[in-house]
Design a protein around this motif. Structure first.
Motif, PDB file in Angstrom:
ATOM      1  N   SER A  59      -3.644  58.465   6.145  1.00 26.65           N
ATOM      2  CA  SER A  59      -1.986  57.955   5.904  1.00 26.65           C
ATOM      3  C   SER A  59      -1.534  58.841   7.924  1.00 26.65           C
ATOM      4  CB  SER A  59      -1.757  59.049   4.929  1.00 26.65           C
ATOM      5  OG  SER A  59      -2.419  60.801   5.168  1.00 26.65           O
ATOM      6  N   SER A  60      -2.204  58.180   8.708  1.00 23.46           N
ATOM      7  CA  SER A  60      -2.140  58.725   9.859  1.00 23.46           C
ATOM      8  C   SER A  60      -2.274  57.326  10.841  1.00 23.46           C
ATOM      9  CB  SER A  60      -3.206  59.619  10.428  1.00 23.46           C
ATOM     10  OG  SER A  60      -2.779  61.054   9.225  1.00 23.46           O
ATOM     11  N   GLU A  71      -5.193  50.289  20.636  1.00 20.93           N
ATOM     12  CA  GLU A  71      -4.017  49.621  19.609  1.00 20.93           C
ATOM     13  C   GLU A  71      -3.641  50.662  18.748  1.00 20.93           C
ATOM     14  OE1 GLU A  71      -3.148  45.397  19.039  1.00 20.93           O
ATOM     15  OE2 GLU A  71      -5.245  45.057  19.026  1.00 20.93           O
ATOM     16  N   ALA A  72      -2.694  51.315  18.071  1.00 22.40           N
ATOM     17  CA  ALA A  72      -2.288  51.971  17.450  1.00 22.40           C
ATOM     18  C   ALA A  72      -2.336  51.577  15.397  1.00 22.40           C
ATOM     19  CB  ALA A  72      -0.605  52.069  17.455  1.00 22.40           C
ATOM     20  N   VAL A  73      -2.963  51.904  14.641  1.00 19.07           N
ATOM     21  CA  VAL A  73      -3.060  50.945  13.876  1.00 19.07           C
ATOM     22  C   VAL A  73      -3.192  52.363  12.432  1.00 19.07           C
ATOM     23  CG1 VAL A  73      -4.798  48.778  14.738  1.00 19.07           C
ATOM     24  CG2 VAL A  73      -5.241  51.189  13.816  1.00 19.07           C
ATOM     25  N   ILE A  74      -2.752  51.605  11.224  1.00 19.21           N
ATOM     26  CA  ILE A  74      -3.000  52.014  10.232  1.00 19.21           C
ATOM     27  C   ILE A  74      -4.251  51.408   9.206  1.00 19.21           C
ATOM     28  CG2 ILE A  74      -0.512  53.254   9.842  1.00 19.21           C
ATOM     29  CD1 ILE A  74       0.167  51.307   7.978  1.00 19.21           C
ATOM     30  N   THR A 103       3.622  52.863   3.979  1.00 16.83           N
ATOM     31  CA  THR A 103       2.474  53.264   3.540  1.00 16.83           C
ATOM     32  C   THR A 103       2.597  54.124   2.723  1.00 16.83           C
ATOM     33  OG1 THR A 103       0.251  54.020   4.511  1.00 16.83           O
ATOM     34  CG2 THR A 103       2.330  54.655   5.286  1.00 16.83           C
ATOM     35  N   LYS A 104       1.271  54.803   1.702  1.00 15.64           N
ATOM     36  CA  LYS A 104       1.094  55.603   0.730  1.00 15.64           C
ATOM     37  C   LYS A 104       1.001  56.916   1.853  1.00 15.64           C
ATOM     38  CE  LYS A 104      -0.448  52.473  -2.252  1.00 15.64           C
ATOM     39  NZ  LYS A 104       1.126  53.207  -3.503  1.00 15.64           N
ATOM     40  N   VAL A 134       6.280  55.570   1.074  1.00 19.01           N
ATOM     41  CA  VAL A 134       6.880  55.771   2.467  1.00 19.01           C
ATOM     42  C   VAL A 134       7.532  55.376   3.341  1.00 19.01           C
ATOM     43  CG1 VAL A 134       6.374  58.459   1.507  1.00 19.01           C
ATOM     44  CG2 VAL A 134       5.704  57.634   3.645  1.00 19.01           C
ATOM     45  N   SER A 135       8.552  54.997   3.367  1.00 16.18           N
ATOM     46  CA  SER A 135       8.922  54.222   4.955  1.00 16.18           C
ATOM     47  C   SER A 135       9.375  55.457   5.922  1.00 16.18           C
ATOM     48  CB  SER A 135       9.778  53.822   3.820  1.00 16.18           C
ATOM     49  OG  SER A 135      10.675  52.892   5.353  1.00 16.18           O
TER      50      SER A 135
END
Length: 200
Positions: A59-60, A71-74, A103-104, A134-135
């Motif tokens: 969740s980060s 690159e920033a990713v989830i 995302t959750k 959440v958003s």
């Protein structure tokens, strides 16, 4: 906490190529989104396996170091072997600092031991939900959302609308109503025992 994992680009695709990668201790994955072409990558199984054991990694916003390009990713999805402790495939989505992501996030329940429904009435806490959609902007993404049960009585529940959300975070609710995230239930048999006592 800032997580970083190393990845290399991979050209070979298909079931056979993925099987060879896994035998060599690697994991195939993909990085996509933000209007850029998707890239197929290979990750080290040991490194990613240990990262996946940390709840916060799920969740980060994390950093993918693809051959020196960061690159920033989830993390979007993880495929596991049916019975081995083996990661089969990973999907990561790029994030834009100026665009909200959906995302959750896990729920952390606190003070269950002092909730009146547990301490005074002998009830048990039922966790109806363990995560929530959440958003928010990437910078506002919380590692978890705390659910305080200290005032919860027997037979009562905590609903989504009662959650204290961090600044900039909104719940993405699907459907109607106000979903329950936790409730305190009567221990089975407790009611019958109490009712039988006066008769005895």
């Amino acid at each position: 906490m800032n997580f970083t994992f190393a990845a290399t680009k991979r050209e070979a695709q298909g079931t056979g190529a993925s099987r060879r990668l896994r035998r060599a201790g690697s994991v195939p994955g993909i990085i996509y989104g933000s209007g850029k072409p998707a890239i197929n990558v290979t990750l080290d199984h040991n490194q990613i396996f240990h990262l996946l054991r940390n709840e916060k990694f799920h969740s980060s916003v994390v950093t993918a170091d693809v051959e020196g390009s960061k690159e920033a990713v989830i993390l979007r999805s993880t495929q596991w072997h049916p019975f081995r402790q083996q990661v089969l495939h990973l999907d990561f989505q790029r994030v834009d600092a100026n665009q909200k992501l959906h995302t959750k996030v896990p729920l952390h329940f606190v003070n269950a031991d002092i909730a009146p429904g547990v301490k005074l009435s002998g009830g048990i806490v039922s966790h109806v939900a363990t995560e929530i959609d959440v958003s928010c902007l990437p910078a506002d993404l919380p590692e978890f959302i705390e659910v305080d049960l200290k005032d919860l009585a027997l037979g009562h529940s905590v609903h989504v609308s009662q959650l204290k959300l961090p600044k900039g975070v909104e719940v993405v609710h699907h459907g109607e109503g106000d979903p329950v995230v936790a409730t305190i239930l009567q221990v089975r048999g407790g009611g019958e025992a109490e009712a039988a006592a006066p008769a005895a």
